[in-house]
Design a protein around this motif. Structure first.
Motif, short mmCIF file in Angstrom:
data_model
loop_
_atom_site.label_atom_id
_atom_site.label_comp_id
_atom_site.label_asym_id
_atom_site.label_seq_id
_atom_site.Cartn_x
_atom_site.Cartn_y
_atom_site.Cartn_z
N ALA A 10 0.83 -1.21 0.00
CA ALA A 10 0.00 0.00 0.00
C ALA A 10 0.87 1.26 0.00
O ALA A 10 0.58 2.22 -0.72
CB ALA A 10 -0.95 0.00 1.21
N VAL A 11 1.94 1.26 0.79
CA VAL A 11 2.84 2.41 0.81
C VAL A 11 3.52 2.55 -0.55
O VAL A 11 3.61 3.65 -1.09
CB VAL A 11 3.88 2.28 1.95
CG1 VAL A 11 5.00 3.30 1.81
CG2 VAL A 11 3.20 2.43 3.31
N GLN A 12 3.99 1.45 -1.11
CA GLN A 12 4.63 1.51 -2.43
C GLN A 12 3.68 2.05 -3.49
O GLN A 12 4.09 2.87 -4.32
CB GLN A 12 5.13 0.13 -2.85
CG GLN A 12 6.37 -0.32 -2.14
CD GLN A 12 6.82 -1.69 -2.58
OE1 GLN A 12 6.02 -2.55 -2.98
NE2 GLN A 12 8.11 -1.93 -2.51
N ARG A 13 2.44 1.58 -3.48
CA ARG A 13 1.48 2.06 -4.48
C ARG A 13 1.33 3.57 -4.40
O ARG A 13 1.39 4.27 -5.42
CB ARG A 13 0.11 1.39 -4.29
CG ARG A 13 -0.05 0.09 -5.03
CD ARG A 13 -1.50 -0.39 -5.04
NE ARG A 13 -2.12 -0.47 -3.72
CZ ARG A 13 -2.03 -1.51 -2.90
NH1 ARG A 13 -1.34 -2.57 -3.25
NH2 ARG A 13 -2.64 -1.50 -1.73
N GLU A 14 1.13 4.09 -3.20
CA GLU A 14 0.96 5.53 -3.04
C GLU A 14 2.24 6.28 -3.40
O GLU A 14 2.21 7.28 -4.13
CB GLU A 14 0.53 5.87 -1.62
CG GLU A 14 0.31 7.36 -1.43
CD GLU A 14 -0.29 7.72 -0.08
OE1 GLU A 14 -0.22 8.90 0.27
OE2 GLU A 14 -0.86 6.83 0.61
N LEU A 15 3.36 5.82 -2.90
CA LEU A 15 4.62 6.50 -3.15
C LEU A 15 4.94 6.56 -4.64
O LEU A 15 5.21 7.64 -5.18
CB LEU A 15 5.76 5.79 -2.40
CG LEU A 15 7.18 6.29 -2.69
CD1 LEU A 15 7.35 7.75 -2.29
CD2 LEU A 15 8.20 5.40 -1.98
N PHE A 16 4.88 5.45 -5.31
CA PHE A 16 5.29 5.42 -6.72
C PHE A 16 4.25 6.06 -7.63
O PHE A 16 4.61 6.65 -8.65
CB PHE A 16 5.68 4.01 -7.15
CG PHE A 16 7.04 3.63 -6.61
CD1 PHE A 16 8.19 3.97 -7.31
CD2 PHE A 16 7.16 3.00 -5.39
CE1 PHE A 16 9.44 3.67 -6.80
CE2 PHE A 16 8.41 2.69 -4.87
CZ PHE A 16 9.55 3.03 -5.57
#
Length: 156
Positions: A24-30
């Motif tokens: 979830a963090v990766q999705r938002e960050l990228f």
């Protein structure tokens, strides 16, 4: 008997929770990085980008910090170098060694990622309370470091 789907929905284990949080963090960050002009990056690049330092870092240190094999880190460095985010420079402390250093584009990405992560963490701290969020991070860091330093071999 409880199925895995039920268990993962009702009482997910540490691995499931950690994976959900990471993805979830990766999705938002990228996605946010892409919207800011860094659309050539992928979550796999995080194994290098998360640990990159403005002064440069050796590939072996990136491998140690990220927990990824040296070959994986080498591949990510090659990709990021090709995309213009990093460059290899001689290490002033050991001219035989190379430092992986961010380029100007890499430094811009680092500043953007730092701001995105700060905003994401602030949003969660506002939602659950700053003290509770700080405690959560401290416990998560402790559990993570304990797990990393005490892996259990397969007993079977």
């Amino acid at each position: 008997m409880v199925t895995r789907e039920q268990r993962n929905r009702l009482d997910p284990d540490l691995g499931v929770l950690a994976g959900r949080l990471l993805f979830a963090v990766q999705r938002e960050l990228f996605a946010t990085l892409a919207a800011r002009g860094f659309d050539d990056l992928h979550p796999r690049h995080g194994a290098v980008l998360a640990y990159l330092d403005a002064g440069g870092v050796r590939a072996t240190e990136l491998s140690r910090l990220s927990g990824q094999h040296k070959q994986v880190i080498g591949t990510m460095i090659d990709e990021l170098e090709g995309l213009g985010y990093v460059e290899r420079r001689p290490d002033p402390a050991d001219r035989r060694a190379k430092l992986i250093s961010p380029t100007e584009r890499g430094l811009s990405q680092m500043r953007a990622a730092d701001q995105i992560m700060a905003d994401l963490q602030e949003r969660h701290a506002d939602r659950v309370g700053h003290e509770a969020f700080a405690q959560f991070k401290a416990v998560l860091a402790d559990v993570t470091e304990h797990q990393r330093s005490h892996p259990r071999p397969d007993a079977s």
